[in-house]
Design an enzyme around this catalytic site. Sequence first.
Site, short mmCIF file in Angstrom:
data_model
loop_
_atom_site.label_atom_id
_atom_site.label_comp_id
_atom_site.label_asym_id
_atom_site.label_seq_id
_atom_site.Cartn_x
_atom_site.Cartn_y
_atom_site.Cartn_z
CG PHE A 125 -1.84 1.22 1.22
CD1 PHE A 125 -2.85 1.33 0.28
CD2 PHE A 125 -1.69 2.24 2.14
CE1 PHE A 125 -3.70 2.44 0.25
CE2 PHE A 125 -2.53 3.34 2.13
CZ PHE A 125 -3.54 3.44 1.18
CD GLU A 139 8.79 3.77 3.43
OE1 GLU A 139 8.37 4.47 4.37
OE2 GLU A 139 8.92 4.19 2.28
#
Length: 183
Positions: free
Chosen positions: A21, A98
Amino acid sequence: MTDLPTVPDFDHPPGTDLWVFAYGSLMWNPGFAVMEKREGLLHGYHRGFCIYSHQHRGTPERPGAVLGLDRGGSCRGMVLRVEAPAVPGVLDYLWRREMAYRVYIPRRMRVRTDQGDVQALTFTADPKHGQYCGRLGLDGTAALIRQGIGQSGRNIDYLTSLIDHLTELGIHDQGLKELAARI
């Protein structure tokens, strides 16, 4: 930056494609091969400037703020499909990109698309992390963005670029527009 955590063994079936996502720059700059892209809606989280930035858009003395998925509401974004053979390399890449500061919690979550729901790897903000700033409200967040300048440039430029990119994709985020209006 701390030592990178290893990619955890989350419940992704080995040898299968992976959906990721994307709610910010991963949508237009994923950094890996995307075999399919769909618009997606994630319920339970919204896109927001809820992470203190001490490097890219600010400094420890004058922090800025960067995007995270924070609890509540919903978020329109994209789901990106990675073919099974590429999944291990993409996961390593995503962990470097991330998870360097461990400010996000990686989760598999259901994302709705017009072609059916998918289970997607989603990075949500950790409200217990020291860099979480999701309780500042619009004025507090606007103050961070006004002052933030880091190695990747001015924080306000990041916000306006984000709004422009989202608009190009047909995503109109009213919360981000309200934030920009306060700056």
